[in-house]
Write a protein that holds these residues in place. Structure first.
Motif, short mmCIF file in Angstrom:
data_model
loop_
_atom_site.label_atom_id
_atom_site.label_comp_id
_atom_site.label_asym_id
_atom_site.label_seq_id
_atom_site.Cartn_x
_atom_site.Cartn_y
_atom_site.Cartn_z
N HIS A 152 -10.91 -40.17 60.80
CA HIS A 152 -9.69 -40.26 61.59
C HIS A 152 -9.05 -38.90 61.86
CE1 HIS A 152 -8.44 -40.51 57.39
NE2 HIS A 152 -7.26 -40.06 57.76
N PHE A 153 -9.48 -37.82 61.17
CA PHE A 153 -8.95 -36.48 61.45
C PHE A 153 -9.94 -35.64 62.27
CE2 PHE A 153 -6.40 -37.11 57.48
CZ PHE A 153 -5.16 -37.09 58.10
N GLY A 154 -10.89 -36.26 62.91
CA GLY A 154 -11.94 -35.54 63.64
C GLY A 154 -11.41 -34.58 64.68
N GLY A 155 -10.47 -35.04 65.53
CA GLY A 155 -9.93 -34.19 66.60
C GLY A 155 -9.14 -33.01 66.06
N ALA A 156 -8.33 -33.23 65.05
CA ALA A 156 -7.55 -32.14 64.46
C ALA A 156 -8.45 -31.14 63.75
CB ALA A 156 -6.52 -32.72 63.48
N ALA A 157 -9.49 -31.63 63.10
CA ALA A 157 -10.41 -30.73 62.40
C ALA A 157 -11.17 -29.86 63.40
CB ALA A 157 -11.39 -31.53 61.54
N ILE A 158 -11.55 -30.46 64.53
CA ILE A 158 -12.25 -29.67 65.56
C ILE A 158 -11.32 -28.61 66.15
CG2 ILE A 158 -13.30 -29.80 67.85
CD1 ILE A 158 -14.48 -32.51 67.00
N ALA A 159 -10.08 -28.98 66.42
CA ALA A 159 -9.11 -28.01 66.96
C ALA A 159 -8.87 -26.88 65.95
CB ALA A 159 -7.79 -28.72 67.28
N ALA A 160 -8.75 -27.22 64.68
CA ALA A 160 -8.55 -26.18 63.65
C ALA A 160 -9.78 -25.29 63.55
CB ALA A 160 -8.26 -26.84 62.30
N THR A 161 -10.96 -25.87 63.68
CA THR A 161 -12.19 -25.09 63.60
C THR A 161 -12.29 -24.11 64.76
OG1 THR A 161 -13.28 -26.93 62.50
CG2 THR A 161 -14.69 -25.25 63.45
N VAL A 162 -11.98 -24.57 65.96
CA VAL A 162 -12.02 -23.68 67.13
C VAL A 162 -10.98 -22.58 66.99
CG1 VAL A 162 -11.62 -23.57 69.63
CG2 VAL A 162 -13.01 -25.40 68.67
N ALA A 163 -9.77 -22.92 66.55
CA ALA A 163 -8.71 -21.92 66.39
C ALA A 163 -9.10 -20.88 65.34
CB ALA A 163 -7.40 -22.60 65.99
N LEU A 164 -9.69 -21.32 64.24
CA LEU A 164 -10.12 -20.37 63.20
C LEU A 164 -11.26 -19.49 63.69
CD1 LEU A 164 -9.92 -22.70 60.08
CD2 LEU A 164 -8.49 -20.69 60.53
N ALA A 165 -12.17 -20.04 64.48
CA ALA A 165 -13.28 -19.25 65.02
C ALA A 165 -12.77 -18.18 65.98
CB ALA A 165 -14.30 -20.15 65.70
N VAL A 166 -11.82 -18.56 66.83
CA VAL A 166 -11.23 -17.59 67.77
C VAL A 166 -10.49 -16.50 66.99
CG1 VAL A 166 -9.47 -17.31 69.56
CG2 VAL A 166 -11.14 -19.17 69.71
N ALA A 167 -9.75 -16.89 65.97
CA ALA A 167 -9.03 -15.90 65.16
C ALA A 167 -10.02 -14.96 64.46
CB ALA A 167 -8.16 -16.61 64.13
N ALA A 168 -11.14 -15.49 63.99
CA ALA A 168 -12.13 -14.63 63.32
C ALA A 168 -12.74 -13.63 64.29
CB ALA A 168 -13.23 -15.50 62.70
N VAL A 169 -13.02 -14.06 65.53
CA VAL A 169 -13.57 -13.14 66.54
C VAL A 169 -12.54 -12.05 66.87
CG1 VAL A 169 -14.31 -12.96 68.95
CG2 VAL A 169 -15.22 -14.76 67.49
N LEU A 170 -11.28 -12.45 67.06
CA LEU A 170 -10.24 -11.46 67.36
C LEU A 170 -10.07 -10.46 66.21
CD1 LEU A 170 -7.52 -13.70 69.06
CD2 LEU A 170 -9.04 -12.03 70.14
N LEU A 171 -10.08 -10.95 64.99
CA LEU A 171 -9.95 -10.04 63.84
C LEU A 171 -11.16 -9.12 63.71
CD1 LEU A 171 -8.31 -12.15 61.02
CD2 LEU A 171 -7.41 -10.12 62.12
N ALA A 172 -12.33 -9.63 64.04
CA ALA A 172 -13.53 -8.79 63.98
C ALA A 172 -13.39 -7.60 64.93
CB ALA A 172 -14.77 -9.60 64.32
N GLY A 173 -12.77 -7.81 66.06
CA GLY A 173 -12.55 -6.72 67.00
C GLY A 173 -11.41 -5.79 66.62
N LEU A 174 -10.57 -6.21 65.71
CA LEU A 174 -9.41 -5.41 65.32
C LEU A 174 -9.56 -4.78 63.93
CD1 LEU A 174 -6.59 -7.83 66.56
CD2 LEU A 174 -7.27 -5.66 67.59
N MET A 175 -10.77 -4.64 63.45
CA MET A 175 -10.96 -4.12 62.10
C MET A 175 -10.53 -2.67 61.93
SD MET A 175 -11.71 -6.59 60.24
CE MET A 175 -11.99 -5.75 58.72
N ARG A 176 -10.26 -1.95 63.01
CA ARG A 176 -9.75 -0.58 62.90
C ARG A 176 -8.30 -0.55 62.42
NH1 ARG A 176 -12.48 3.71 65.79
NH2 ARG A 176 -14.34 2.86 66.76
N ARG A 177 -7.60 -1.63 62.64
CA ARG A 177 -6.20 -1.70 62.23
C ARG A 177 -6.10 -1.86 60.72
NH1 ARG A 177 -4.77 -0.13 67.05
NH2 ARG A 177 -5.00 -1.66 68.68
N PRO A 178 -5.13 -1.22 60.09
CA PRO A 178 -5.02 -1.30 58.63
C PRO A 178 -4.65 -2.70 58.13
CG PRO A 178 -3.23 0.04 59.55
CD PRO A 178 -4.17 -0.28 60.68
N TRP A 179 -4.00 -3.51 58.94
CA TRP A 179 -3.58 -4.84 58.53
C TRP A 179 -4.67 -5.89 58.70
CZ3 TRP A 179 -4.15 -7.85 62.76
CH2 TRP A 179 -4.00 -7.24 64.01
N ALA A 180 -5.79 -5.52 59.32
CA ALA A 180 -6.83 -6.50 59.63
C ALA A 180 -7.47 -7.08 58.37
CB ALA A 180 -7.89 -5.87 60.52
#
Length: 186
Positions: A114-142
């Protein structure tokens, strides 16, 4: 380098290729090899067998001060650019995490409950955040943001058990990356 040079005129000469003329002292003498029977000149080199190569013995590891590190400017790792190597490790870890999260969408969809849709949305959001952070590793807060991302992935385990499993795995991988960063950068 092969062939003659100013300091080695017959560097490519081999004894089998050129027979010695009568009365010569041998191939080594004509090729410019040092005469081992003559007394050695004091060249300021230690007697390490480096006399003929032109290399200098800079001392042993026991002579070095351990507090200074093993390289220039106290560098401990031996890498040319340790900061870039560590950034690459962090970016690679986050990139791999994003890929695994995106590949996890299909199994979550099939067994999502019953949480399938929310889990998929969370998974996509976390994947996008991981890609963005991978590109920002030069920043000290990354690095801190990457640690927060691992915590969020563990919390997403409340939506689906497989996300918790992935969260544990990638939290351990991220902890190892932080350990390597601390060892290399000090």
């Amino acid at each position: 380098m092969t062939g003659p040079t100013p300091d080695r005129p017959d560097a490519d000469r081999h004894p089998a290729d050129h027979p010695e003329p009568a009365g010569s002292t041998g191939w080594a003498a004509s090729a410019g090899a040092p005469d081992r029977t003559a007394p050695a000149q004091d060249t300021g080199l230690r007697d390490t067998g480096l006399r003929d190569t032109g290399l200098r013995d800079t001392g042993s590891a026991q002579d070095a001060d351990p507090a200074e590190g093993s390289g220039p400017a106290g560098r401990r790792s031996g890498l040319r650019n340790p900061e870039a190597a560590v950034r690459g490790l962090g970016a690679g870890t986050l990139g791999l995490e994003a890929l695994v999260l995106l590949l996890a969408i299909q199994p979550i969809r099939l067994v999502g409950g019953h949480f399938g849709g929310a889990a998929i949305a969370a998974t996509v959001a976390l994947a996008v955040a991981a890609v963005l952070l991978a590109g920002l590793m030069r920043r000290p807060w990354a690095w801190t943001a990457g640690t927060v991302l691992q915590g969020l992935l563990l919390l997403a385990g409340l939506l689906h058990w497989s996300l918790f499993g992935l969260g544990v795995i990638f939290a351990l991988v991220w902890a190892y990356a932080l350990h390597v960063r601390r060892v290399i950068l000090g």
